[in-house]
Design an enzyme around this catalytic site. Sequence first.
Site, PDB file in Angstrom:
ATOM      1  N   SER A   1       0.804  -1.143   0.023  1.00  0.00           N
ATOM      2  CA  SER A   1       0.101  -0.026  -0.115  1.00  0.00           C
ATOM      3  C   SER A   1       0.903   1.180  -0.275  1.00  0.00           C
ATOM      4  CB  SER A   1      -0.962  -0.088   1.170  1.00  0.00           C
ATOM      5  OG  SER A   1      -1.920   0.981   1.071  1.00  0.00           O
TER       6      SER A   1
ATOM      7  N   ASP B   1      -4.532  -4.857  -2.790  1.00  0.00           N
ATOM      8  CA  ASP B   1      -3.721  -4.738  -1.880  1.00  0.00           C
ATOM      9  C   ASP B   1      -3.808  -5.475  -0.787  1.00  0.00           C
ATOM     10  OD1 ASP B   1      -2.948  -3.261   0.386  1.00  0.00           O
ATOM     11  OD2 ASP B   1      -3.798  -1.309  -0.169  1.00  0.00           O
TER      12      ASP B   1
END
Length: 839
Positions: A390, A674
């Site tokens: 991320s 993610d």
Amino acid sequence: MERGGILCQELTTQTSRLGEGITLLNSDGEQRTPVTKIESSLCYLLTIRVIRARNIHQADVLSQTDCYVSLWLPTASTNKFQTKTVRNCKDPVWNETFYFRIQSQVKNVLELALYDKDVVTRDDHLFTVYFDIAKLSLGEQVFMHFKCDSQRQEELEVGFALDNISGPPETIITNGVLVSRKICCLEVQVVEKKKKKKKKEKKSLSKKEFSFKVQGSYEGTQDIMLGSDLVFSSSSPVKFHYVRYKQPTLDVTLPGKKRPPSLQSRVYDKGSPNLELHSFPSGKNMILAEDKGFDLYAKAEDCPDHLDVRLGFDLCVQEQDFLCKRQKYVAPALKKVLQLEQDLLDHETPVVAIMTTGGGMRSLTALYGSLRGLKKLDVLDCATYLTGLSGTTWTMSNLYRDADWSQKDLGKQISEARKHMTKCKINSLSLEYLKYYKKQLCQRKSEGHKTSFIDLWGLVLESLLHDGKDNHRLSDQQRAVDRGQNPLPIYTAVNVKNNYSTLDFKEWVEFTPYEVGLQKYGAFVRVEDFGSEFFMGRLMKKVPESRICFLEGMWSSLFSLNVLYIWNLSHSSEDFWHKWTQDKIDNIEEDPLLPLKPQELRTRLFTPPGPLGSALRAALTDRLAVAQEHNFLKGFQMHNDYLENKHFCRWKDTVLDTFPNQLTQSEEFLSLVDTGFFINTSIMPLLKPERKVDVILHLNYSAGSQIQALDQTCKYCSEQGILFPRVDLSEEDRKNLKECYLFDGAETPGAPVLLFFPLINDTFQKYKVPGQKRSESEMEDGKVDLYGCCSPYSTYSIQYTEKAYDRLVDLGEYNILNNKDLIMQALHTAVARKRQKKK
């Protein structure tokens, strides 16, 4: 099942593009044994006789069921076969026989699906039986009664026989989890014959179109167009790559003929040649059809036993080379910070890793501070790995543009990031930028990538964090590690599947400047080839490497959420939703009861959900947007013993792991999101035993609970049997966290030492640097509101003030510097254990 290993020779895990023929060493300098092999393995003839069914429940209101059985064995054939339909009968009898050529080293699971034929609506799917062919013994015939519903006494009767088959064995390449089978390349060419032209004859403008299809091949269907007015015309050959022993067929549609109405048809039009390819002679040019106007030629040749996908569970040659070079930086750095009298020997030098979590711009900013603190302590030079997900991937990709970033003062990097963090972001949505986004997405699509909203998000990130277009690519970061001068960066994502929650199906994916791979399958490709099209481990179509902004968009795809993820934010269990979203799978009885061997799967029954259940499942599990890349596992098959492979078992954690036909190798695309949609951690690549990590600096930048991701990691590792230190925090500590915790893993031999740094504002409020209190005028700088309702550091905040940015960087640095003693203690512990282990 009897094995067909006539010839077996060891093969290095690298292909020629990744270092074929090189003697591979592990990180201790010892020669390792490669696990990937090239073998000559027997094929068998599987005979299936679908006999009858009994007591099938009524699917229609006004009549009995119109039953037929569909047979699907994807490891042996690209086609689904089906019996005739027996109308209006609850006890249908078929007595139809089907034949398959199966590879003995592949996990062959037959799917027998019972349907009710409907004329107007879609056929009703009543149930599917999954039967593992490995239950059968060579040379024996058995008649199985599958008890599909004990209450209604529904059953399906099928006969099986497994026999030797004539012909040479098949050459396969396997790492014990995936199998790459022999593929062939078929060339088809149309040659138009000479024509005599009459005087004053006008040119004809008519054209002839030929259509060719090899079901299950990489290419699928291809057309050739020829003009009919030329004196002589020869087309360029069209090529098909296919698995030789999967019963492939070349289907030809001649000019003026109709295209095939069904994928399952074998003969479409009289006069249109169709050829069984598994018996096609290799290397010979054959005439398929002769006509007054044209001839059809075809030639098939075996493709080389060379893979562009690296099959293996060890580290690639480049990473092992990096480890040797990095040790020359790490050993003297450790000697310096630990104030040792003697140089550290290779076996005494611990592998230290810096592990980060996500958290948007907060994690991007705080990581700069943490790294600056580690740099001031000279600990940054002690680190071998740096992992991220991320928001921290944005920091990492910025840093690794500079080939010597960790050898320099980080002030310039921090100032550059400060400029972009504090600038006005509204310009990213200007008309000029929107035109740029559209142009870039069109170009990306024309190059062969599958575009999505995540690619647009990556372009927006590029405008937020850079000035203009950023041409940096992940492979460019090889310059930053080619001398071992910086820690090796590892970026993480998870591969998910449509119609499944992330908790039910997720697979770890790691990205380094050298490779991209799924550690569960032991399959890796060069980072330059990620996004290209592969088939059975061979590179079929090269697609240009993505610019790193598109990877950043995927690594931080906050738009990939679904309803179940939102539910999990406030609940710790999916039990309620599983009632509606999980497949209904039951183990069923079989008569006779065949002995179950360790590598064999139980016979199971799948009952499809109704229309309401399907609609609800889609609503709960569908993700807003997912980054999709061409699947480099496409075409591979699962090894017969894959469930017993220790490497696969370490990461086996999805509801589909025992359904080999539905695992990732059957998908056209990888669906990447993610990592934070499962656990907000990038630690998993560091827990590969092959990396032998001794110390992990866990830098946490999560919002909300600072301990949640660590607790989830502990639970996951415990369930998977992965060595990880026990995290033992008191209730008081959980309520009032300190700046750093040391978990030495003494109770778990072999586990790494863990240093946990939650992102909190504790003594920083009163001290601007360790040991130096703030003056009255400086107290305001210590007020860093990290998680309050008015905090400027929300995960979704994309712009900071200069003061907010500076304070967060300073806090990250301070928390490292203020815990120097614990860091030194962890490093001393790791060195002592390395020395003791060698003794």
